[in-house]
Write an enzyme that holds these catalytic residues in place. Structure first.
Site, PDB file in Angstrom:
ATOM      1  N   GLU A 169      29.150  54.075  14.850  1.00 45.83           N
ATOM      2  CA  GLU A 169      29.001  54.339  16.300  1.00 45.83           C
ATOM      3  C   GLU A 169      29.316  53.031  17.002  1.00 45.83           C
ATOM      4  OE1 GLU A 169      28.262  57.078  17.933  1.00 45.83           O
ATOM      5  OE2 GLU A 169      27.215  58.398  16.553  1.00 45.83           O
ATOM      6  N   CYS A 182      25.894  51.127  25.540  1.00 42.59           N
ATOM      7  CA  CYS A 182      27.221  51.466  25.013  1.00 42.59           C
ATOM      8  C   CYS A 182      27.969  52.392  25.959  1.00 42.59           C
ATOM      9  CB  CYS A 182      27.101  52.078  23.623  1.00 42.59           C
ATOM     10  SG  CYS A 182      25.973  53.470  23.576  1.00 42.59           S
TER      11      CYS A 182
HETATM   12  P1  NAD Z   1      27.390  43.671  16.481  1.00 42.65           P
HETATM   13  O1  NAD Z   1      28.540  44.420  15.928  1.00 42.65           O
HETATM   14  O2  NAD Z   1      27.575  42.227  16.761  1.00 42.65           O
HETATM   15  O3  NAD Z   1      26.127  43.750  15.466  1.00 42.65           O
HETATM   16  C1  NAD Z   1      25.535  44.977  15.101  1.00 42.65           C
HETATM   17  C2  NAD Z   1      24.796  44.790  13.782  1.00 42.65           C
HETATM   18  O4  NAD Z   1      25.741  44.473  12.760  1.00 42.65           O
HETATM   19  C3  NAD Z   1      23.802  43.635  13.774  1.00 42.65           C
HETATM   20  O5  NAD Z   1      22.700  44.024  13.000  1.00 42.65           O
HETATM   21  C4  NAD Z   1      24.566  42.517  13.106  1.00 42.65           C
HETATM   22  O6  NAD Z   1      23.751  41.547  12.466  1.00 42.65           O
HETATM   23  C5  NAD Z   1      25.370  43.274  12.075  1.00 42.65           C
HETATM   24  N1  NAD Z   1      26.625  42.640  11.654  1.00 42.65           N
HETATM   25  C6  NAD Z   1      27.359  41.716  12.298  1.00 42.65           C
HETATM   26  N2  NAD Z   1      28.475  41.440  11.595  1.00 42.65           N
HETATM   27  C7  NAD Z   1      28.440  42.220  10.475  1.00 42.65           C
HETATM   28  C8  NAD Z   1      29.329  42.419   9.378  1.00 42.65           C
HETATM   29  N3  NAD Z   1      30.488  41.756   9.260  1.00 42.65           N
HETATM   30  N4  NAD Z   1      28.976  43.326   8.440  1.00 42.65           N
HETATM   31  C9  NAD Z   1      27.825  44.039   8.528  1.00 42.65           C
HETATM   32  N5  NAD Z   1      26.952  43.872   9.551  1.00 42.65           N
HETATM   33  C10 NAD Z   1      27.256  42.989  10.521  1.00 42.65           C
HETATM   34  O7  NAD Z   1      26.918  44.446  17.778  1.00 42.65           O
HETATM   35  P2  NAD Z   1      25.727  44.063  18.778  1.00 42.65           P
HETATM   36  O8  NAD Z   1      26.166  42.915  19.636  1.00 42.65           O
HETATM   37  O9  NAD Z   1      24.467  43.937  18.026  1.00 42.65           O
HETATM   38  O10 NAD Z   1      25.607  45.396  19.657  1.00 42.65           O
HETATM   39  C11 NAD Z   1      26.392  45.660  20.765  1.00 42.65           C
HETATM   40  C12 NAD Z   1      27.526  46.591  20.433  1.00 42.65           C
HETATM   41  O11 NAD Z   1      27.003  47.821  19.933  1.00 42.65           O
HETATM   42  C13 NAD Z   1      28.352  46.980  21.633  1.00 42.65           C
HETATM   43  O12 NAD Z   1      29.717  46.994  21.278  1.00 42.65           O
HETATM   44  C14 NAD Z   1      27.868  48.388  21.965  1.00 42.65           C
HETATM   45  O13 NAD Z   1      28.792  49.171  22.687  1.00 42.65           O
HETATM   46  C15 NAD Z   1      27.621  48.918  20.598  1.00 42.65           C
HETATM   47  N6  NAD Z   1      26.715  50.084  20.635  1.00 42.65           N
HETATM   48  C16 NAD Z   1      27.238  51.312  20.387  1.00 42.65           C
HETATM   49  C17 NAD Z   1      26.410  52.443  20.471  1.00 42.65           C
HETATM   50  C18 NAD Z   1      26.950  53.819  20.222  1.00 42.65           C
HETATM   51  O14 NAD Z   1      26.159  54.763  20.173  1.00 42.65           O
HETATM   52  N7  NAD Z   1      28.245  54.024  20.059  1.00 42.65           N
HETATM   53  C19 NAD Z   1      25.056  52.295  20.782  1.00 42.65           C
HETATM   54  C20 NAD Z   1      24.570  51.007  21.014  1.00 42.65           C
HETATM   55  C21 NAD Z   1      25.412  49.905  20.934  1.00 42.65           C
END
Ligand code: NAD
Length: 435
Positions: free
Chosen positions: A208, A242
């Site tokens: 997502e 999001c």
């Molecule tokens: P992010 O991708 O930086 O991190 C999300 C999670 O992934 C964190 O727990 C992080 O530690 C982990 N992570 C980071 N790099 C990784 C890797 N290489 N492999 C595995 N895990 C890794 O995102 P964020 O800044 O925490 O959240 C914001 C983003 O989430 C925005 O883009 C937002 O639109 C999206 N979001 C989407 C939805 C949806 O329903 N589509 C809902 C909420 C947030």
């Protein structure tokens, strides 16, 4: 922080616990989990306060999120169980039963912006399906995740839900482990990385991802209604949602009145201490997030956007609600996810141009169309290439609808019957009917 070396062993422990957990009848798994709902309710104020302190969400909204999780927990557990109940299909010759079985171990990797709700949406269906879960929450909100998971663990057998603490490095190690399904909510770039790694060993994924949601305001729209929505959906949670409205397209005929209405509303929003009940916009979740939003705004202004409101320099991690007009698709702020409290307004001439502009993005999470003629607005909505589109409202569907992104906003999805079923392996058992 969980040491990287420990992660494979944690996955192995979860796998052992999962073998027992899947043999527990689903009705008992549901009862076991439902017992957590009352505890979540008792602890909602504490959970909300931790979340607010960790990522800056106004306290009232954070407690609201915790209460929503607690209030919806039991009915959602029932809905998931109903979706995962076997059912029959038959024709003249064959009688089949469709079963749902656990994959094994699910990795739940979650972001910080809804630091309780997204845990629940990721973990509850996985557990009810009979999987064990290894969960890694965002490094920005580790304490609220720890508190939330500790409550579930009061009611679950040992090791059915194991938590990993850390950042992207721990996330990568979890993705590289032997987990069977990766349920990830986060940015598009991280999702692409996870998809590539998981693809090599054909591990299942539910990704997502981010969005760049458009709002189309047609010439007959109720300007007050559209501006209320634009302001609420651009600035809520400091734009860190999001499905925030990140691009606004307004018919040139009403653009000036609409811009004034959005500015009027932005000016009413109080920026400040998230613990203060009158605060509508708290600080951004991190200095990195503030820097990204400031950079998008400053670049847009340099490239010719008109500043209608906000963008004044702020101490700490605060960003003022900001309204920009005269933006276009050459600007980064109209192409990349900003995730900040910015309303970007661009004028259009005619519906075809509005549709072309709204669809001119690799993202496809949510969208909204406002117009008094609902039939016409609905036709426009149907032409938008997002997973969820609202007409004169936000993009969330009725209860039971999936939460789904199109294009690069998602691979797989959650919620609703179809979403719940993605947390289990569907199997078809068939036999010949007696003639
Ligand atoms: P992010 O991708 O930086 O991190 C999300 C999670 O992934 C964190 O727990 C992080 O530690 C982990 N992570 C980071 N790099 C990784 C890797 N290489 N492999 C595995 N895990 C890794 O995102 P964020 O800044 O925490 O959240 C914001 C983003 O989430 C925005 O883009 C937002 O639109 C999206 N979001 C989407 C939805 C949806 O329903 N589509 C809902 C909420 C947030």
């Amino acid at each position: 922080m969980t040491s990287l070396d420990a992660i494979p062993a944690l996955v192995a422990r979860a796998r052992v616990a999962g073998e027992l957990w899947k043999s527990v009848p689903m009705s008992e798994r549901v009862s076991c989990l439902k017992a957590a709902a009352a505890r979540l309710k008792e602890e909602a104020s504490r959970l909300g306060a931790i979340a607010s302190q960790e990522m800056g969400k106004p306290l009232l909204e954070a407690v609201g999120e915790a209460n929503y999780c607690a209030d919806s927990f039991a009915s959602e557990a029932d809905n998931i169980a109903a979706a995962l109940t076997s059912f029959a299909r038959e024709d003249e010759r064959t009688a089949s039963t469709i079963h749902f079985e656990p994959f094994g171990v699910v990795a739940a990797i979650t972001p910080w912006n809804f630091p309780m709700l997204i845990l629940q949406q990721s973990v509850l269906p996985a557990l009810i399906a009979g999987n064990a879960v290894v969960a890694k929450a965002s490094e920005i909100t580790p304490m609220v995740a720890d508190a939330y998971y500790a409550i579930l663990n009061e009611f679950l057998p040992t090791d059915v839900l194991i938590t990993v603490v850390g950042d992207g490095e721990q996330g990568k190690a979890l993705v590289a482990s032997s987990v069977d399904l990766i349920v990830f909510t986060g940015s598009r770039n991280t999702g692409a990385h996870i998809g590539a790694v998981a693809g090599k060993r054909l591990a299942r994924v539910i990704l997502e991802l981010g969005g760049k949601d458009p709002l189309v305001v047609l010439d007959d729209a109720d300007i007050a209604l559209a501006a209320d929505f634009a302001s609420r959906n651009s600035f809520r949670n400091a734009g860190q949602v999001c499905v925030s409205t990140e691009r606004i397209y307004v018919d040139r005929k009403i653009a000036s009145a609409f811009e004034s209405a959005v500015v009027e509303r932005a000016a009413l929003l109080k920026l400040g201490d998230p613990a203060d009940a009158t605060t509508k916009i708290g600080p951004m979740s991190s200095a990195r997030q503030k820097a990204l939003v400031d950079q998008h705004i400053q670049k847009a202004l340099k490239d010719g956007a008109r500043l209608l409101f906000g963008a004044r320099k702020q101490e700490g991690n605060f960003v003022e609600p900001t309204v920009l007009a005269g933006v276009d698709h050459t600007m980064e702020i109209m192409r990349e996810e900003t995730f900040g409290p910015v309303a970007c307004i661009m004028e259009f001439d005619g519906i075809d141009q509005a549709v072309m502009l709204a669809n001119d993005t690799p993202f496809g999470l949510g969208a909204a169309v406002f117009g008094a003629d609902e039939v016409r607005a609905t036709h426009v909505a149907a032409r938008l290439t997002a997973g969820m589109v609202g007409v004169n409202q936000g993009c969330s569907g009725a209860e039971g609808c999936p939460w789904i992104g199109a294009k690069q906003s998602g691979v797989g999805f959650h919620s609703g019957v179809e979403g719940h079923r993605q947390f289990a392996q569907m199997r078809v058992l068939s036999r010949k009917k007696k003639s």
